[in-house]
Design an enzyme around this catalytic site. Sequence first.
Site, PDB file in Angstrom:
ATOM      1  N   GLU A 191     -24.904 -21.564 -28.551  1.00  0.00           N
ATOM      2  CA  GLU A 191     -24.677 -21.863 -27.356  1.00  0.00           C
ATOM      3  C   GLU A 191     -26.243 -21.735 -26.266  1.00  0.00           C
ATOM      4  O   GLU A 191     -26.022 -21.831 -24.687  1.00  0.00           O
ATOM      5  CB  GLU A 191     -23.705 -21.006 -25.938  1.00  0.00           C
ATOM      6  CG  GLU A 191     -22.487 -21.249 -27.113  1.00  0.00           C
ATOM      7  CD  GLU A 191     -21.594 -21.602 -27.197  1.00  0.00           C
ATOM      8  OE1 GLU A 191     -22.117 -22.503 -27.223  1.00  0.00           O
ATOM      9  OE2 GLU A 191     -20.636 -21.666 -28.184  1.00  0.00           O
ATOM     10  N   GLY A 307     -20.368 -43.693 -20.447  1.00  0.00           N
ATOM     11  CA  GLY A 307     -19.619 -44.154 -19.588  1.00  0.00           C
ATOM     12  C   GLY A 307     -19.531 -46.073 -18.719  1.00  0.00           C
ATOM     13  O   GLY A 307     -18.828 -46.522 -18.651  1.00  0.00           O
ATOM     14  N   ASP A 382     -25.069 -31.965 -28.307  1.00  0.00           N
ATOM     15  CA  ASP A 382     -24.071 -31.847 -29.803  1.00  0.00           C
ATOM     16  C   ASP A 382     -24.292 -33.137 -30.350  1.00  0.00           C
ATOM     17  O   ASP A 382     -24.183 -34.543 -29.443  1.00  0.00           O
ATOM     18  CB  ASP A 382     -22.695 -31.722 -28.818  1.00  0.00           C
ATOM     19  CG  ASP A 382     -22.840 -30.203 -28.056  1.00  0.00           C
ATOM     20  OD1 ASP A 382     -23.393 -29.506 -28.493  1.00  0.00           O
ATOM     21  OD2 ASP A 382     -22.235 -29.527 -27.700  1.00  0.00           O
ATOM     22  N   TRP A 435     -26.201 -22.408 -22.184  1.00  0.00           N
ATOM     23  CA  TRP A 435     -26.110 -23.687 -21.194  1.00  0.00           C
ATOM     24  C   TRP A 435     -24.886 -23.208 -20.594  1.00  0.00           C
ATOM     25  O   TRP A 435     -24.208 -24.519 -19.674  1.00  0.00           O
ATOM     26  CB  TRP A 435     -25.820 -24.714 -22.451  1.00  0.00           C
ATOM     27  CG  TRP A 435     -24.552 -24.347 -23.215  1.00  0.00           C
ATOM     28  CD1 TRP A 435     -24.743 -23.667 -24.393  1.00  0.00           C
ATOM     29  CD2 TRP A 435     -23.213 -25.654 -22.913  1.00  0.00           C
ATOM     30  NE1 TRP A 435     -22.977 -23.939 -24.843  1.00  0.00           N
ATOM     31  CE2 TRP A 435     -22.761 -25.089 -23.417  1.00  0.00           C
ATOM     32  CE3 TRP A 435     -22.422 -25.793 -21.558  1.00  0.00           C
ATOM     33  CZ2 TRP A 435     -21.182 -24.817 -24.091  1.00  0.00           C
ATOM     34  CZ3 TRP A 435     -21.659 -26.223 -22.237  1.00  0.00           C
ATOM     35  CH2 TRP A 435     -20.002 -25.164 -22.784  1.00  0.00           C
ATOM     36  N   GLN A 504      -9.077 -25.563 -24.358  1.00  0.00           N
ATOM     37  CA  GLN A 504      -8.741 -26.780 -25.027  1.00  0.00           C
ATOM     38  C   GLN A 504      -7.648 -26.659 -26.502  1.00  0.00           C
ATOM     39  O   GLN A 504      -6.845 -27.980 -27.007  1.00  0.00           O
ATOM     40  CB  GLN A 504      -9.852 -27.451 -25.542  1.00  0.00           C
ATOM     41  CG  GLN A 504     -10.886 -27.795 -24.773  1.00  0.00           C
ATOM     42  CD  GLN A 504     -12.295 -27.932 -25.207  1.00  0.00           C
ATOM     43  OE1 GLN A 504     -11.838 -27.572 -26.549  1.00  0.00           O
ATOM     44  NE2 GLN A 504     -13.479 -28.956 -24.512  1.00  0.00           N
TER      45      GLN A 504
END
Length: 558
Positions: A191, A307, A382, A435, A504
């Site tokens: 992280e 996007g 990631d 982060w 999640q």
Amino acid sequence: MAPIGAFTFVLHAHIPYCRRAGRWPHGEEWLHEAIAETYLPLLDALYDLHEEGVPARLTLSLTPVLAEQLADPLIQEHFIEYAQDRRSRAEQDVARFEAEGNPHLRELARFYVDYYDRRLRSFIHRYGRDLIGAFRRLQEAGVIELITSAATHGYLPLLSRDSSIRGQLRTGIQTYRRFFGRDPFSIWLPECAYRPAYRLPDGTIRPGLEYFLAREGLRLFFAETHAVEGGRPVGKAAGDAIGPYGQIVRHYVIPFEAIEGVRGTTYRPYYVARTDIPGGEHSGVAVVARNNRTGMQVWSADWGYPGDFDYREFHKKDGRSGLQYWRVTGKVDLGEKDYYHPEWAAAKVEQHAGHFVDLVHDLLREFHRSTGQVGLIASNYDAELFGHWWFEGVDWIRAVLRRLAQSQEVWLTTAREFLEAYPPTEVLVLPESSWGLGGGHWTWDNPETHWMWEPIHAAEARMERLAARYPEADAETARVLNQAARELLLLQASDWPFLVTTGQARAYAIERFTTHLERFEALCRSVEAGRPDGDLAEAYWELDKVFPDLDYRWWAPA
């Protein structure tokens, strides 16, 4: 021509431990998707470029717990079953769309048949099911630098015992040696979470993370942008860092005022100051921070490449097969999404790769013009973003690498190569950072997850006591204590509080957390009672089969 600057992708590959954890929606399918959509496409791209003679370079973190899973024969067999099932679904969709008279969807279904055929061919024939070996050969060929991480992605700043930090790091390093045949140079801190030294209530000083990295022979880690460019650490500026409930009170050896006054740039590496020493002298460990401008070209929800309206829509899936046949289209409801056109997406990949390469050149030219130095852009992401969340992402990486490899101005490199060519010339004091939301620890310690840390800390202390009590245990006791250490590592995974915070997979994360806690406690009770339960340890080993060369004595107090 001498380079004006350098560039490296730094990809962090990590999946929560999910061996034999079931399938959809939470369990091994997480890993199967990542293999099919990220790791295999990335390997194919890097091998293709290397075989074409393109001098591609890339920095890649494979977490130890991910490496253990990729090397596991059971995971490998289950992946083949998964890919064959996805291929079968696509074949059924071909027939269904043909019967419905929809030629566009029929061709998209054929696209997926070919996609999974290629994944299976690569996995079985090109790499012989051995993805770890495939990555190792790329490192030996100089294409990539593989970096390690803490064993199970434990959130190091919130661990209460130095022995736990040492156990996480040492297990990760030993796993790296076993798989890759060398010592790691660099580490991805889970992280991107860093903590400086602080003074305990009894007056003793608990060293910063740079101390533990140096002790284990690690020479480079990566930080979030704000940790180097400047910004206030979590807590009071008067000198104490206070957690969300006041439970963490830290008196820093180097006052916050000194930390706040430090400003660096993400274009240069720095040696990290020894924060357990008031003078803040050289630790021998370097830090490189994420370049925010290039990072936002991918991460930004407003103007990031993924996007684009022509890329494949991630969230809309066919009701029967689960395959994705739509494109982003625009900011419209899922029901209004248009069909995906692979050729349109391929054109955008080339366009966006060109734009990104131009941006890298412009940023490095400006840094060189203003400082006269050869700067480094580390674009950290990631790994699973590419190919999984952003379906075309690995193709984009391939296109960027191909272009940068041809540049006369930018040196396409790895983090270690750059550090060895341009060693740091300055020492920097880093603030407590990550982060996560707010740049601190809240994402992992908040009202939804705070209850998890008390049992983690109790387990850390228990493991340390047992390791001290049995410095040379008999074979049966050692086997039980080694398995207890494995359960502690799995308990400490940052994934469990993260998944609870984000919602999640809250129930799944809590189940995994409590399962590893219960196993740990059962093993410790058997040792404490003088009846080490080797059969129980063996049963738990069969469930996880992780970190075979771990040594419980690593958890003894220093």
